[in-house]
Write a protein that holds these residues in place. Structure first.
Motif, short mmCIF file in Angstrom:
data_model
loop_
_atom_site.label_atom_id
_atom_site.label_comp_id
_atom_site.label_asym_id
_atom_site.label_seq_id
_atom_site.Cartn_x
_atom_site.Cartn_y
_atom_site.Cartn_z
N ARG A 1 17.79 50.62 23.44
CA ARG A 1 18.63 49.48 23.81
C ARG A 1 19.06 48.89 25.48
N PRO A 2 18.91 47.68 25.65
CA PRO A 2 19.79 47.85 26.90
C PRO A 2 21.91 48.25 26.90
N VAL A 3 21.93 48.62 27.18
CA VAL A 3 23.69 49.84 27.24
C VAL A 3 24.35 48.67 27.87
N PRO A 4 25.37 48.08 27.66
CA PRO A 4 26.53 47.17 28.13
C PRO A 4 27.51 48.09 28.28
N LEU A 5 28.10 47.41 29.81
CA LEU A 5 28.80 47.87 30.80
C LEU A 5 30.69 48.25 29.95
N ALA A 6 30.18 47.34 28.72
CA ALA A 6 31.49 47.30 27.85
C ALA A 6 31.86 49.34 26.91
N LYS A 7 30.41 49.67 27.03
CA LYS A 7 30.41 50.60 26.17
C LYS A 7 30.18 51.82 27.43
N VAL A 8 30.26 51.66 28.60
CA VAL A 8 30.06 52.34 29.59
C VAL A 8 31.96 53.60 29.32
N ALA A 9 31.59 55.10 29.90
CA ALA A 9 33.12 55.52 29.93
C ALA A 9 33.14 55.94 31.04
N ALA A 10 32.19 56.36 31.75
CA ALA A 10 33.09 56.75 33.40
C ALA A 10 31.63 56.91 34.01
N ALA A 11 31.54 56.83 35.57
CA ALA A 11 30.70 56.99 36.23
C ALA A 11 30.93 58.50 37.16
N HIS A 12 29.67 59.41 36.72
CA HIS A 12 29.85 60.88 37.44
C HIS A 12 29.10 60.58 38.91
N VAL A 13 29.80 60.98 40.18
CA VAL A 13 28.99 60.72 41.29
C VAL A 13 29.54 61.42 42.46
#
Length: 165
Positions: free
Chosen positions: A102-114
């Protein structure tokens, strides 16, 4: 379950714009039973780092496939995904690979690693070396490993718009 999803900066911008990472299915990396079996001596933190590293490798391939349209910085999105939206292989060759159904809602994003901007020259060299590395060229593999030597920087979700700006 914490899932590490390979991404690029333009795709991360689309996540912010649309409010979700998709469309499904998505390939991600997580601490799966196969990964635990393969890396038997590791604790949870070490296993999550392995999954993050696998996602960073997949991000490098996404950059190579973009034909230079994406900024040459690896991106990995860490998100909480319900087990009901995951399927994991049991083959050790797949280790930590999961399929997110399923698509992952932005609300379920914990962090971005860049990647930091300092990594760009090594990421560009790694992108160029990928085809030869895939054919077994040791020098090319060393070049790809040079990009992997850069640690990804951690960004909280509220920092992502500034990162993209």
């Amino acid at each position: 379950m914490r899932v590490y999803l390979p991404c690029t900066l333009p795709a991360l911008a689309r996540v912010v714009e649309t409010g979700e990472l998709g469309p499904a299915p998505l390939t991600g990396y997580a601490v799966t039973p196969a990964l635990i079996e393969w890396y038997a001596s590791g604790d949870t933190e070490e296993l999550e780092y392995v999954a993050l590293t696998e996602a960073a490798r997949a991000s490098l391939r996404m950059l190579a496939d973009s034909g230079g349209e994406a900024a040459p910085r690896r991106v990995v999105i860490a998100a909480e995904v319900p087990d009901s939206a995951l399927s994991a292989g049991t083959d050790l060759a797949d280790r930590g690979r999961v399929r997110v159904t399923r698509p992952v809602p932005l609300a379920k994003v914990a962090a971005a690693h860049v990647d930091d901007a300092d990594a760009v020259p090594d990421v560009l060299a790694a992108i160029d070396a990928l085809p030869a590395a895939d054919k077994g060229d040791d020098d090319a593999r060393f070049t790809v490993d040079g990009a992997e030597a850069h640690e990804l920087m951690w960004y909280a979700t509220q920092e992502i718009p500034d990162l993209l700006g």
